[in-house]
Design a protein around this motif. Structure first.
Motif, PDB file in Angstrom:
ATOM      1  N   SER A  17       0.822  -1.201   0.000  1.00  0.00           N
ATOM      2  CA  SER A  17       0.000   0.000   0.000  1.00  0.00           C
ATOM      3  C   SER A  17       0.855   1.250   0.000  1.00  0.00           C
ATOM      4  O   SER A  17       1.989   1.266   0.441  1.00  0.00           O
ATOM      5  N   GLY A  18       0.256   2.328  -0.499  1.00  0.00           N
ATOM      6  CA  GLY A  18       0.897   3.630  -0.499  1.00  0.00           C
ATOM      7  C   GLY A  18      -0.052   4.660  -1.056  1.00  0.00           C
ATOM      8  O   GLY A  18      -1.044   4.324  -1.679  1.00  0.00           O
ATOM      9  N   HIS A  19       0.261   5.934  -0.856  1.00  0.00           N
ATOM     10  CA  HIS A  19      -0.576   7.005  -1.354  1.00  0.00           C
ATOM     11  C   HIS A  19      -0.226   7.308  -2.801  1.00  0.00           C
ATOM     12  O   HIS A  19       0.931   7.457  -3.151  1.00  0.00           O
ATOM     13  N   VAL A  20      -1.265   7.375  -3.677  1.00  0.00           N
ATOM     14  CA  VAL A  20      -1.068   7.641  -5.096  1.00  0.00           C
ATOM     15  C   VAL A  20      -1.756   8.956  -5.433  1.00  0.00           C
ATOM     16  O   VAL A  20      -2.945   9.116  -5.177  1.00  0.00           O
ATOM     17  N   CYS A  21      -1.008   9.913  -5.973  1.00  0.00           N
ATOM     18  CA  CYS A  21      -1.562  11.187  -6.408  1.00  0.00           C
ATOM     19  C   CYS A  21      -1.400  11.278  -7.928  1.00  0.00           C
ATOM     20  O   CYS A  21      -0.337  11.671  -8.416  1.00  0.00           O
ATOM     21  N   PHE A  22      -2.415  10.894  -8.670  1.00  0.00           N
ATOM     22  CA  PHE A  22      -2.400  10.872 -10.136  1.00  0.00           C
ATOM     23  C   PHE A  22      -3.676  11.529 -10.610  1.00  0.00           C
ATOM     24  O   PHE A  22      -4.761  11.233 -10.113  1.00  0.00           O
ATOM     25  N   GLU A  23      -3.573  12.423 -11.578  1.00  0.00           N
ATOM     26  CA  GLU A  23      -4.750  13.145 -12.060  1.00  0.00           C
ATOM     27  C   GLU A  23      -4.655  13.349 -13.566  1.00  0.00           C
ATOM     28  O   GLU A  23      -3.647  13.832 -14.085  1.00  0.00           O
ATOM     29  N   TRP A  24      -5.745  12.936 -14.265  1.00  0.00           N
ATOM     30  CA  TRP A  24      -5.836  13.246 -15.695  1.00  0.00           C
ATOM     31  C   TRP A  24      -6.215  14.709 -15.851  1.00  0.00           C
ATOM     32  O   TRP A  24      -7.070  15.217 -15.131  1.00  0.00           O
ATOM     33  N   LEU A  25      -5.607  15.378 -16.796  1.00  0.00           N
ATOM     34  CA  LEU A  25      -6.001  16.749 -17.110  1.00  0.00           C
ATOM     35  C   LEU A  25      -7.260  16.725 -17.976  1.00  0.00           C
ATOM     36  O   LEU A  25      -7.503  15.762 -18.706  1.00  0.00           O
ATOM     37  N   PRO A  26      -8.076  17.795 -17.916  1.00  0.00           N
ATOM     38  CA  PRO A  26      -9.391  17.764 -18.592  1.00  0.00           C
ATOM     39  C   PRO A  26      -9.329  18.040 -20.088  1.00  0.00           C
ATOM     40  O   PRO A  26     -10.307  18.492 -20.666  1.00  0.00           O
TER      41      PRO A  26
END
Length: 525
Positions: A17-26
């Motif tokens: 486990s771990g924190h994932v910060c991933f975001e698609w741009l719009p």
């Protein structure tokens, strides 16, 4: 510059486990429909952002048309296109893709998959999807390639204007989403109006007057639907006065029936409400009288139409009689001319004229014969050139038929001491790779490229893996000992003869994540 966005963090566990910060741009949301013309370039601007310390392991692009197939892959920062898309695709920014010179066969569902891990070692996989529809140049995207404009049989009620309106429709379009334009309408008065809506392949316009209406694609939208700028695509619909009155009358009658339905079968109201009931009955009677008056007017109009039809029939009969008389006169005149020609056939001047005409005809026949022979000689030269072109095409076809490529993955984690059998085959052009024993057997002699990636699933096993050819080790993939989830790889370019084998072997416990084996023919002997 990327558009502004909000990054949200989630927890995703694969190896740990771990924190994932991933975001698609719009730039290109899911389920968007993208349109392109045949021969144009198609840009799919998929962009994303990650947190500091995150690592991207691979990016893969796929298309599903008649079947699912891979377009390209980025692994170890190397962009590799599959043979079917070679020289046609290129990576744009983060996970964007540009497909050049698209064809109608490129229509389908496109997707991108990004695989990576965070600084703490947690793996993540994110995907994006879009629908692509390729339009043929000069052909409307309708059921028959043409526009059709009609008057709908049902009217609609405009509560704001408190009136009924007729509905005109223009279509039938076969776009997978909303069309990239809005249909405009030319009214009988010359006014240009936009469509009020688009549903089920048709644009609609609400009208209240009769006359000729024209629906057309705006000139400024011609390029968006793959038409030339000066081309005109339109369709006409005529709103007949009598037909429109009948449609509006039926709509009003339906409205009256719906309004009167609650009164059927109900008991009389109390005496105190008799006045209101009387007023309502009077209103209904007045509406009924209006309907009957309009029906009487329709019957009168129908009688007038019958009289006009009778007058038109008499006029047509009169024209037929005049035509018969004219035909008779022309026949007599032709007979007179034929008699005069017969009388002149013995004339000496006519004989000389005919001999001169025959001489001119003979000269023209001679010239035509020479011209035909010249054309036949030129055709013989073109036949020789066509034979040379056919030979060149056959040579090119023979070269194109020499295609060998494959990519295979592990479908599950394994513990192995020997040859790795990659049992999930993504691509196997030429059927040279065997998913039953893990061996690639050379079908065509030439220069080949091979590569594999491996991910140990346990720190208790040696993480090294090797690429072998007929008992010779070509390269070794080494990962730090005692580490789980570290991806290692190796690649080699080697000459192969028919029947020689290449495989991957190890003594380790491997994870199915990012463990793959690929290869393809660079050039044949």
């Amino acid at each position: 510059m990327h558009a502004a966005f909000v990054v949200t963090c989630s927890i995703l566990a694969l190896s740990f486990s771990g924190h994932v910060c991933f975001e698609w741009l719009p730039d290109l949301p899911d389920d968007t429909v993208q349109y392109a013309c045949v021969g144009d370039d198609l840009l799919l601007p998929w962009n994303f952002t990650t947190s500091p310390g995150d690592a991207i392991l691979s990016i893969q692009w796929f298309v599903r048309g008649s079947s699912q197939q891979m377009i390209a892959i980025v692994s170890l920062n190397n962009f590799l296109a599959t043979p079917a898309f070679s020289n046609r695709v290129e990576r744009v920014e983060d996970a964007g893709l540009n497909v050049s010179h698209v064809t109608a066969g490129d229509t389908g569902n496109y997707s991108v998959q990004v695989t990576g891990h965070t600084a703490s070692g947690a793996y993540f996989v994110y995907s994006r999807f879009v629908v692509v529809q390729i339009m043929e140049n000069g052909k409307l995207l309708t059921s028959d390639g043409q526009l059709q404009a009609t008057l709908e049989p049902n009217a609609v009620f405009n509560s704001t204007a408190d009136e009924w309106s007729l509905v005109l429709s223009c279509g039938n379009f076969t776009y997978l989403g909303d069309p990239p334009f809005n249909m405009e309408w030319l009214t009988p008065t010359g006014e240009v109006l936009p469509s009020v809506d688009y549903t089920d392949g048709y644009f609609h316009l609400h009208v209240t007057s009769d006359g000729n209406y024209t629906c057309r694609i705006p000139q400024q939208a011609a390029a968006d639907v793959c038409l030339q700028q000066n081309s005109s695509r339109h369709a006409n619909a005529h709103v007949d006065n009598m037909e429109s009155r009948v449609i509006l009358m039926e709509a009003r009658l339906d409205q009256l029936q719906k309004q009167n339905t609650p009164l059927v079968g109900t008991s009389l109201p109390p005496v105190a409400q008799d006045t209101n009931l009387t007023k309502k009955i009077h209103t209904l009677e007045q509406g009924f009288q209006d309907v009957m008056a309009k029906l009487a007017q329709l019957e009168k109009d129908n009688e007038e139409l019958k009289q006009k039809e009778s007058n038109l029939t008499n006029y047509v009969q009169s024209l037929e009689a005049r035509l018969d008389s004219t035909t008779t006169n022309l026949t007599e005149h032709c007979r007179s001319l034929e008699a005069r020609i017969e009388a002149k056939r013995d004339d000496s001047n006519l004989t000389v004229y005919l001999q001169s005409a025959e001489a001119r005809s003979d000269a023209k026949v001679t010239n035509l014969t020479d011209h035909v022979r010249s054309i036949e000689a030129r055709l013989d030269q073109k036949d020789a050139k066509a034979t040379d072109v056919a030979r060149s095409l056959q040579t090119l076809s023979d070269k194109l038929s020499h295609r060998v490529a494959f990519t295979a993955w592990l479908s599950t984690d394994i513990t192995i001491n020997g040859t790795i059998v990659f049992d999930s085959v993504l691509t196997n052009v030429g059927d040279a790779y065997s998913y039953s024993d893990g061996y690639f057997t050379c079908p065509i002699p030439g220069l080949y490229f091979f590569a594999f990636t491996s991910t140990p699933a346990s720190k208790d096993f040696a993480p090294n893996a090797y690429l072998g050819k007929d008992g010779t080790t070509l390269c070794e993939a080494v990962a730090p000992p005692g580490v789980t989830g570290e991806v290692s790889s190796c690649a080699a370019v080697v000459h192969m003869s028919v029947g020689q084998k290449v495989w991957v072997f190890t003594k380790s416990q491997l994870s199915s994540v990012s463990t793959s084996f690929s290869g393809y023919l660079l050039s044949s002997d």
